[in-house]
Design an enzyme around this catalytic site. Structure first.
Site, PDB file in Angstrom:
ATOM      1  N   GLU A 155       5.311  12.293 -10.414  1.00 15.27           N
ATOM      2  CA  GLU A 155       4.033  12.949 -10.103  1.00 15.27           C
ATOM      3  C   GLU A 155       4.105  13.736  -8.791  1.00 15.27           C
ATOM      4  O   GLU A 155       4.636  13.249  -7.795  1.00 15.27           O
ATOM      5  CB  GLU A 155       2.905  11.916  -9.971  1.00 15.27           C
ATOM      6  CG  GLU A 155       1.586  12.602  -9.620  1.00 15.27           C
ATOM      7  CD  GLU A 155       0.433  11.668  -9.255  1.00 15.27           C
ATOM      8  OE1 GLU A 155       0.640  10.445  -9.185  1.00 15.27           O
ATOM      9  OE2 GLU A 155      -0.668  12.207  -9.032  1.00 15.27           O
ATOM     10  N   ASP A 215       4.449   4.899   7.064  1.00 17.14           N
ATOM     11  CA  ASP A 215       3.691   5.951   7.733  1.00 17.14           C
ATOM     12  C   ASP A 215       3.287   5.420   9.111  1.00 17.14           C
ATOM     13  O   ASP A 215       2.595   4.411   9.210  1.00 17.14           O
ATOM     14  CB  ASP A 215       2.449   6.268   6.875  1.00 17.14           C
ATOM     15  CG  ASP A 215       1.625   7.410   7.450  1.00 17.14           C
ATOM     16  OD1 ASP A 215       2.067   8.027   8.440  1.00 17.14           O
ATOM     17  OD2 ASP A 215       0.542   7.685   6.910  1.00 17.14           O
ATOM     18  N   ASP A 237       1.494   6.688  12.634  1.00 14.34           N
ATOM     19  CA  ASP A 237       0.708   7.824  13.099  1.00 14.34           C
ATOM     20  C   ASP A 237      -0.022   7.457  14.395  1.00 14.34           C
ATOM     21  O   ASP A 237      -0.538   6.339  14.516  1.00 14.34           O
ATOM     22  CB  ASP A 237      -0.326   8.159  12.017  1.00 14.34           C
ATOM     23  CG  ASP A 237      -0.963   9.500  12.241  1.00 14.34           C
ATOM     24  OD1 ASP A 237      -0.687  10.403  11.456  1.00 14.34           O
ATOM     25  OD2 ASP A 237      -1.743   9.636  13.211  1.00 14.34           O
TER      26      ASP A 237
END
Ligand code: ZN
Length: 415
Positions: free
Chosen positions: A64, A129, A131
């Protein structure tokens, strides 16, 4: 292109003005993006990275992709037949960015032809991730989307702590770090056995790394951890402790203000010591974070506090302030999508370049070119631009990954 002139020309400044550096901002136009997709983005390498070989397999065709359109609309379940189809569609749609998702039992674009129950993800890279948004409550130098040399150190330290853990504790060899384009980094892990981890396995993986668990522990923090500390915790401490004075006490000056006094003593479990410290600092409003840190140890000894171990408290404080803060949801869910390497951050124009932290520390102010810089260097040939280093690094990485995958398949055949 819109230019932020303030941000330019300070990248090579010496240490005295180093903290004045900011991220380069050069927002790309739709034309810039199309030109970049047509001439620069290494579609074939992204294809090979996700496909794990050169001949298209379901690892790619059933994969996807999501588009974020120029008008802000978000479109999931795109899929492509090969590298050429991938490039053709992206150039045609010209999204602000595209994201990579999981591999499904059928081509995601045909999902409507099968029952929903069949659209369960089969495999995906494990992703991390990190951040600076998750550091807003502890960084004092910048807020929101801003970053500087001082707070980027949180990310550099996070990479050091996490990278060694993924390698040594989980034995993951195929992993690539990618700048997110503004204030963070992603790590993509592609070892064959990690790609097929189900959600439960992913949760266990991320819980192992996420010792701070900021979301559930919040301000209570990690104080009073079980002893002896887990070897991963001890190793993290070894990496982090030498940076605590410089990063937290000096540069961030986290507890310089009078308002921060309460916050600092919050984790001290002894009421007598807590009150003595607050009383002392009330009379000394100019006390710096470093001085306050020393006061804690001195008063602890003076008052002969027995109720807790000051050395352990210091260690836990170092972890609380410097241990990586992970966005765990991104890692936990198999159907979660993440921006592809080599996309362009729409707000800054910085290319999300891969990097190798074992070679050198990534410098977001200098190592990630903006589209504007690339186009100025050469209009169509990436070899003549700053992008070359990242593309060559990625090509080398993808080659290694394909070798591992092929070897793994041969081993499977032998059984
Ligand atoms: Zn900062």
């Amino acid at each position: 292109m819109e230019t932020d002139t303030k941000a330019n020309g300070v990248a090579s400044a010496g240490p005295a003005t180093e903290s004045a550096r900011t991220i380069k901002i050069h927002k790309p136009t739709e034309t810039d993006m199309r030109h970049y997709y047509e001439n620069f983005l290494p579609f074939n390498l992204i294809f090979q990275w996700l496909n794990h070989s050169r001949v298209p397999s379901t690892d790619f065709t059933h994969r996807e992709f999501a588009f974020e359109h120029q008008n802000g609309a978000y479109q999931r379940y795109n899929s492509f037949s090969d590298s050429a189809d991938f490039k053709k569609k992206v150039c045609k749609v010209n999204p602000t960015r595209f994201e990579v998702g999981a591999i499904y039992p059928i081509e995601p674009k045909n999902r409507k032809s099968v029952s929903k129950a069949l659209m369960k993800p089969l495999a995906k890279e494990m992703v991390l991730d990190i951040d600076l948004t998750d550091y807003d409550e502890i960084r004092t130098c910048c807020k929101g989307t801003a970053i500087c040399d001082k707070c980027w150190k949180f990310i550099t330290l996070a990479i050091k702590v996490v990278d060694v853990a993924i390698k040594e504790d989980f034995g993951i060899e195929n992993r690539i770090w990618v700048f997110s384009g503004r204030r963070g980094v992603h790590c993509w892990m592609s070892d064959p056995r990690i790609r097929v981890l189900k959600e439960q396995g992913r949760r266990a993986f991320i819980e192992y790394l996420d010792i701070l668990n900021v979301k559930s522990k919040g301000k209570k923090g990690i104080f009073g951890m079980k002893k002896p500390y887990h070897p991963h915790v001890e190793r993290s401490l070894d990496i982090l402790k030498e940076h605590f004075v410089e990063v937290i006490l000096k540069e961030q000056g986290t507890w310089d203000s009078v308002e921060a006094n309460k916050e600092l003593v919050q984790s001290i479990p002894d009421v007598r010591l807590k009150n003595a410290l607050l009383a002392k600092w009330k009379d000394l409003p100019q006390r710096t974070s470093t001085e306050k840190w020393i006061d804690i140890g001195e008063l602890h000894d003076e008052l002969r506090v027995q109720s807790f171990d000051i050395v352990d408290w210091r260690k836990e404080m170092i972890l609380q302030m410097l241990y990586p803060r992970l966005d765990v949801e991104v890692s936990r869910q198999m159907n979660h999508l993440l921006k592809s390497p080599f996309c362009v951050h729409p707000g800054t124009g910085n290319v999300c370049v891969p990097f190798d932290p074992s070679e050198s520390e990534f410098d977001p102010f200098d190592d990630a070119p903006t589209l504007h810089e690339i186009f100025t260097e050469n209009e169509t040939d990436w070899r003549e631009t700053k992008l070359r280093k990242s593309i060559e690094l990625f090509a080398q990485y993808v080659e290694g990954l394909q070798e591992t995958t092929a070897k793994r398949e041969r081993e499977d055949l032998e059984f």
